[in-house]
Design an enzyme around this catalytic site. Sequence first.
Site, mmCIF file in Angstrom:
data_model
loop_
_atom_site.group_PDB
_atom_site.id
_atom_site.type_symbol
_atom_site.label_atom_id
_atom_site.label_comp_id
_atom_site.label_asym_id
_atom_site.label_seq_id
_atom_site.Cartn_x
_atom_site.Cartn_y
_atom_site.Cartn_z
ATOM 1 N N LYS A 1 -6.025 -7.145 4.271
ATOM 2 C CA LYS A 1 -4.765 -6.443 4.538
ATOM 3 C C LYS A 1 -4.623 -5.380 3.469
ATOM 4 O O LYS A 1 -5.392 -5.369 2.507
ATOM 5 C CB LYS A 1 -3.586 -7.409 4.473
ATOM 6 C CG LYS A 1 -3.625 -8.319 3.227
ATOM 7 C CD LYS A 1 -2.469 -9.312 3.180
ATOM 8 C CE LYS A 1 -2.704 -10.557 3.961
ATOM 9 N NZ LYS A 1 -1.837 -10.697 5.130
ATOM 10 N N ARG A 2 -3.629 -4.488 3.616
ATOM 11 C CA ARG A 2 -3.415 -3.504 2.569
ATOM 12 C C ARG A 2 -3.175 -4.198 1.226
ATOM 13 O O ARG A 2 -2.622 -5.292 1.179
ATOM 14 C CB ARG A 2 -2.214 -2.618 2.915
ATOM 15 C CG ARG A 2 -2.557 -1.573 3.927
ATOM 16 C CD ARG A 2 -3.644 -0.639 3.420
ATOM 17 N NE ARG A 2 -3.125 0.256 2.434
ATOM 18 C CZ ARG A 2 -2.890 1.540 2.636
ATOM 19 N NH1 ARG A 2 -3.171 2.095 3.798
ATOM 20 N NH2 ARG A 2 -2.402 2.292 1.671
ATOM 21 N N THR B 1 0.289 -9.274 11.245
ATOM 22 C CA THR B 1 -0.418 -9.389 12.521
ATOM 23 C C THR B 1 -1.851 -9.857 12.294
ATOM 24 O O THR B 1 -2.461 -10.454 13.187
ATOM 25 C CB THR B 1 -0.419 -8.047 13.287
ATOM 26 O OG1 THR B 1 -0.726 -6.999 12.357
ATOM 27 C CG2 THR B 1 0.922 -7.771 13.926
ATOM 28 N N HIS C 1 10.376 -2.258 10.506
ATOM 29 C CA HIS C 1 9.155 -2.967 10.125
ATOM 30 C C HIS C 1 9.127 -3.420 8.675
ATOM 31 O O HIS C 1 8.102 -3.923 8.210
ATOM 32 C CB HIS C 1 7.925 -2.091 10.351
ATOM 33 C CG HIS C 1 7.666 -1.806 11.786
ATOM 34 N ND1 HIS C 1 6.852 -2.583 12.579
ATOM 35 C CD2 HIS C 1 8.136 -0.826 12.580
ATOM 36 C CE1 HIS C 1 6.813 -2.082 13.800
ATOM 37 N NE2 HIS C 1 7.592 -1.016 13.829
ATOM 38 N N LYS D 1 -4.537 -12.569 14.293
ATOM 39 C CA LYS D 1 -5.936 -12.311 14.671
ATOM 40 C C LYS D 1 -6.843 -13.435 14.163
ATOM 41 O O LYS D 1 -7.723 -13.918 14.883
ATOM 42 C CB LYS D 1 -6.401 -10.963 14.096
ATOM 43 C CG LYS D 1 -5.686 -9.778 14.729
ATOM 44 C CD LYS D 1 -5.807 -8.502 13.904
ATOM 45 C CE LYS D 1 -4.712 -7.523 14.308
ATOM 46 N NZ LYS D 1 -4.529 -6.420 13.351
ATOM 47 N N LYS E 1 2.050 -8.763 -1.147
ATOM 48 C CA LYS E 1 1.106 -9.549 -0.342
ATOM 49 C C LYS E 1 0.311 -10.541 -1.205
ATOM 50 O O LYS E 1 -0.376 -11.420 -0.719
ATOM 51 C CB LYS E 1 0.154 -8.631 0.416
ATOM 52 C CG LYS E 1 0.868 -7.776 1.465
ATOM 53 C CD LYS E 1 -0.084 -6.819 2.145
ATOM 54 C CE LYS E 1 0.592 -5.819 3.063
ATOM 55 N NZ LYS E 1 0.961 -6.373 4.389
HETATM 56 C C1 26Q Z 1 7.620 6.316 5.303
HETATM 57 C C2 26Q Z 1 8.141 7.495 4.823
HETATM 58 C C3 26Q Z 1 7.469 8.237 3.870
HETATM 59 C C4 26Q Z 1 6.225 7.765 3.443
HETATM 60 C C5 26Q Z 1 5.692 6.579 3.963
HETATM 61 C C6 26Q Z 1 6.393 5.846 4.890
HETATM 62 C C7 26Q Z 1 5.813 4.582 5.430
HETATM 63 C C8 26Q Z 1 4.539 4.566 5.979
HETATM 64 C C9 26Q Z 1 3.999 3.400 6.511
HETATM 65 C C10 26Q Z 1 6.551 3.418 5.451
HETATM 66 C C11 26Q Z 1 6.013 2.264 5.982
HETATM 67 C C12 26Q Z 1 4.732 2.237 6.533
HETATM 68 C C13 26Q Z 1 4.109 1.058 7.109
HETATM 69 C C14 26Q Z 1 4.723 -0.089 7.293
HETATM 70 C C15 26Q Z 1 4.031 -1.242 7.892
HETATM 71 O O1 26Q Z 1 2.871 -1.172 8.261
HETATM 72 N N1 26Q Z 1 4.735 -2.358 8.039
HETATM 73 C C16 26Q Z 1 4.146 -3.529 8.636
HETATM 74 O O2 26Q Z 1 4.413 -3.492 10.026
HETATM 75 C C17 26Q Z 1 3.754 -4.541 10.698
HETATM 76 C C18 26Q Z 1 3.970 -4.367 12.179
HETATM 77 O O3 26Q Z 1 5.286 -4.684 12.503
HETATM 78 C C19 26Q Z 1 4.227 -5.890 10.190
HETATM 79 O O4 26Q Z 1 3.465 -6.887 10.812
HETATM 80 C C20 26Q Z 1 4.058 -5.993 8.669
HETATM 81 O O5 26Q Z 1 4.648 -7.177 8.201
HETATM 82 C C21 26Q Z 1 4.721 -4.783 8.012
HETATM 83 O O6 26Q Z 1 4.451 -4.785 6.618
#
Ligand code: 26Q
Length: 807
Positions: free
Chosen positions: A546-547, A654, A358, A658, A552
């Site tokens: 978004k976050r 995503t 992702h 929406k 971003k």
């Molecule tokens: C991993 C290990 C340790 C600490 C945190 C994490 C961690 C947590 C959350 C790493 C990544 C995330 C989240 C990633 C995320 O939300 N990515 C998004 O995924 C969406 C669904 O595929 C995409 O549409 C977005 O582009 C992407 O940013």
Amino acid sequence: MPTTSFDKESIKQSIIGKVQRYSGRTLADATDQQIYQAVASTIRDQIMQKWVTAREQDKTYMGKRLYYLSVEFLTGRSLHCNAVNLCSMENVREALMDLGINWRHVFREEPEPGLGNGGLGRLAACFMDSLASLGMPAMGCTIRYEYGLFRQRLVDGQQVEMPDNWLENGNVWEVAAPDDTMEVRFGGHVESYEIGGRTNYEVRDTHTVLAVPYDMPIAGYDNDTVNTLRMWRARSPREELNFGAFSSGDYDKALERDLANIICKVLYPEDNHAEGKRLRLIQHYFFTSATLQYAVKDFKRRFGTRFNLLPEKITVQINDTHPGLAIPELMRILMDQEGLGWDEAQAIVCKTIAYTNHTVMSEALEKWPQQMVRDQLPRIYMILEEMNRRLCDRLWNAYPGDWDRIAHMAILAYDQVHMANLCVAMSYAVNGVSKLHGEILKNTTFHDYYTLMPEKFTYITNGITHRRWLMACNTHLRKLITEAIGDKWYKEPQALEELLPFADDKAFREQFQKVKQFNKHQFNNMLFQRQGMRVEEDYMYDAQCKRLHEYKRQLLNALHIHVLYNRIMDNPNYTMVPRVFIFAAKASPGYYKAKLIIRYILALAKLIEKSPRARQMLRVVFVENYDVTAAEAIMPATELSEQLSTAGKEASGTGNMKFMMNGALTIGTLDGANVEISEQVGMENIYIFGMRAETAGALEREGGYNPMNVFEQNAEIRRALMQMIDGTLMPESPTALQALYHDLMFDDRYFVMKDFGSYSMAQHRVNEDYQNRDKWLRMAVINTAKSGVFASDRTIREYNEKIWHLI
Ligand code: 26Q
């Protein structure tokens, strides 16, 4: 055919009866919360009827099952969507109306489970809805966090985090399943012994934690499928004994209790950023191990010990690398518990597990210190070592002598465990989440692996469930569309394309506009309810939700608003279409720059509020505590969707889908799924700006560029930047924004300054086009009509065809 015994009258009786039994009140005396509990449990009864049958059928099901493992499931509220999927919404609404109750007031009593950060978690929730609606046998597996993502408040122009105690009033939708409790072990040391020429391994002196499942039913749309979202909760195996243990000095036993109490306490609030925290590693292994143990137990119930059948009967999709320990864990179960040899076990594992990536941001690629994994999970670490040894042998044959490349591809290297390499090397499919992202994985991130095993790599563009993101959250648009083209699109969202001819139908466009106007009003009701604020309903609604992340580029949006403000203040003749700029975003509590960007936006909002003239053209609102519920009010009200990520950085996005589905036009870069959105609607129905991914990637590899040129050539930017540090924005703390200023001038790694001119020009075109009402509405209708491919039903069908082969 689905049962439909829940007509309006029985729903009414059920609600009245439940209010009486649960709360000892008459309906007239009941609070909204008590009525909510009664309505929700009425809908739950209806689901339970189906769930019982579904589980009976499960027992004899001999086909393939999917386990979808994700450390996050951002489900949002359940009541409304469950009622929609059961085709009971009309009956519920009318039943409540008969009882003199406004359904919206009752539904908003439901607490939202914040069991996710953003895109990845919300995607998992959309997938659950589509899987059930397409009748595919699947179980979602995750952690039952006691506290979800923090609640955000804005105090004195800054983000403040508050705990999210979402279970406070209980959770109507979950059912404990203690029969499926599993044991998960941490720490200890590995002992080996020989039996009949075979070496067996056992871990001694471990800390044992019980994993107790809490199941949430996921009902498909208008069918009989009810799948399960299984949330694992940690419990101590010796609750009673422990206190004694502690006072008698047996600290190891006390630790066991503490460990169990702490594992599921809280969701880590970092999105797209992987920090190597010990507790997080423990969380990941906890739910992954429990899930795989359960999966194998269920497999054995169905097929005994014919483990060669496992890849035909089970598939495990891991949502990013977070559940990647599923790989060594399945090896452990097959070898240590079921007695298989290494080669046999590895052949099975490599045909059972599939991995979705992702993100390509290097700071989000998961790595763990080897020592930490060895301490917490000694047997798992041993397996990783052996796996790595065999992998490196293979890599050596492919790239003899190329140590750098081999280290880059290894599972263990430089004292770290590289989760992405583990997942790519040991899974049978690796997929990106949009076409562009899939290409970047092959050409850059995993290029070396792609050369070696190209057949594994694919991409499947993300999607969103149109049932929540259109049918439920935008009821008026749902009705309008159905009046125009019928209701085929409920089950076949691509039929939305039949709306295309209506883009040229003036009467339809006016109806479309009326719906938007109504939704803008509803947005204001939400805004007033949540933060006591209202904004003009006749301005254009422009949203970036978004976050908060530098890539971003909320900062690009803010800087542009800042420039608009100056134009208005400097030139008494300047006019533009009045606009409400909506922001909604949480920043990770430890992400200093993200928090600073929030301060900048809030300071801008305040500055604008002070000028009556600026307010005639500009409003900035920051919606507090962005969550699924807020999104459900924002998306339908929005006319312009801001998708500004630096090209190459947003894997898919995503939110873009929406907004589009709800008739917003997109202003955005050619990044992630924006590329495919532009292909769907055509370049004349979207506002594309900025550097392309290839250019931005090349520039990044060259070490960046010098933003000073932009600063020198663009007087408007210069002025805005100077105001960031001269006290114009925050008179009370004039130096607060210095770090933002500094990065823009000297370290603009996300190319905000570089893309500003192009963005500003695209915004100018937006402003022109919006004044041509017919043109704008035509484009809006086309966007909705073309959004069907971004429904997650299409995504799930593709996963099934390319990877899972379930039905
Ligand atoms: C991993 C290990 C340790 C600490 C945190 C994490 C961690 C947590 C959350 C790493 C990544 C995330 C989240 C990633 C995320 O939300 N990515 C998004 O995924 C969406 C669904 O595929 C995409 O549409 C977005 O582009 C992407 O940013």
